[in-house]
Design a protein around this motif. Sequence first.
Motif, PDB file in Angstrom:
ATOM      1  N   GLN A  83       5.088   6.978 -13.013  1.00  0.00           N
ATOM      2  CA  GLN A  83       4.596   6.627 -11.680  1.00  0.00           C
ATOM      3  C   GLN A  83       3.081   6.777 -11.603  1.00  0.00           C
ATOM      4  O   GLN A  83       2.390   5.905 -11.070  1.00  0.00           O
ATOM      5  CB  GLN A  83       5.264   7.491 -10.618  1.00  0.00           C
TER       6      GLN A  83
ATOM      7  N   ASN B 224       1.453   3.908 -13.289  1.00  0.00           N
ATOM      8  CA  ASN B 224       1.583   2.692 -12.486  1.00  0.00           C
ATOM      9  C   ASN B 224       0.633   2.708 -11.290  1.00  0.00           C
ATOM     10  O   ASN B 224      -0.081   1.737 -11.045  1.00  0.00           O
ATOM     11  CB  ASN B 224       3.030   2.533 -12.017  1.00  0.00           C
ATOM     12  N   TRP B 225       0.630   3.796 -10.544  1.00  0.00           N
ATOM     13  CA  TRP B 225      -0.172   3.861  -9.321  1.00  0.00           C
ATOM     14  C   TRP B 225      -1.669   3.829  -9.585  1.00  0.00           C
ATOM     15  O   TRP B 225      -2.430   3.186  -8.870  1.00  0.00           O
ATOM     16  CB  TRP B 225       0.140   5.136  -8.537  1.00  0.00           C
TER      17      TRP B 225
ATOM     18  N   THR C 244      -3.704  -0.188  -4.469  1.00  0.00           N
ATOM     19  CA  THR C 244      -3.047   1.065  -4.840  1.00  0.00           C
ATOM     20  C   THR C 244      -1.980   1.430  -3.824  1.00  0.00           C
ATOM     21  O   THR C 244      -0.871   1.832  -4.186  1.00  0.00           O
ATOM     22  CB  THR C 244      -4.082   2.200  -4.974  1.00  0.00           C
TER      23      THR C 244
ATOM     24  N   LYS D 124      -0.241  -0.582  -1.997  1.00  0.00           N
ATOM     25  CA  LYS D 124       0.898  -1.485  -2.192  1.00  0.00           C
ATOM     26  C   LYS D 124       1.804  -0.987  -3.314  1.00  0.00           C
ATOM     27  O   LYS D 124       3.035  -1.051  -3.214  1.00  0.00           O
ATOM     28  CB  LYS D 124       0.416  -2.908  -2.480  1.00  0.00           C
ATOM     29  N   LYS D 125       1.226  -0.484  -4.400  1.00  0.00           N
ATOM     30  CA  LYS D 125       2.018   0.049  -5.519  1.00  0.00           C
ATOM     31  C   LYS D 125       2.824   1.266  -5.070  1.00  0.00           C
ATOM     32  O   LYS D 125       3.984   1.434  -5.444  1.00  0.00           O
ATOM     33  CB  LYS D 125       1.111   0.423  -6.681  1.00  0.00           C
TER      34      LYS D 125
ATOM     35  N   SER E 295       7.030   1.745  -4.505  1.00  0.00           N
ATOM     36  CA  SER E 295       7.819   2.803  -5.130  1.00  0.00           C
ATOM     37  C   SER E 295       8.802   3.446  -4.152  1.00  0.00           C
ATOM     38  O   SER E 295       9.539   4.354  -4.522  1.00  0.00           O
ATOM     39  CB  SER E 295       6.897   3.904  -5.677  1.00  0.00           C
TER      40      SER E 295
END
Length: 127
Positions: free
Chosen positions: A22, A25-26, A88, A90-91, A95
């Motif tokens: 995570q 990804n973020w 960021t 939106k990511k 999640s």
Amino acid sequence: MSDAFLEHVNFTVADPAKTAAQLCNWFGWHVRWNGPAKDNGISYHVGSDTSYVAVYSGGTPVSSDENSYRTLGGMNHVAIVVDDLDATEKKILASGLKTHNHADYEPGRRFYFHDENGIEFEVVSYS
């Protein structure tokens, strides 16, 4: 002027591999290292080439209902600087997490969120 800088912080999490993924990804980070750690645990070091977040598990963690902002020595939040605050967010929302406490004041825009481990993050952009 000091040559000192913050190298890392270390958190206990439920699933270090999932939390590491995570964070990558973020925030666009990478796993610097992972492997065995204290008390037969496992740790992932996730971040940049100069600083990182260590996420650790030594088994089933114990949750706490204490308010860190009222606990002596409590860790309140970790602030991460990003170039694109909206992308960021939106990511993070994708999640399944919720963001809160949005603010736009000098010197930058920011928002906060809690991950599934209860860690509070402040995400800020100075762009």
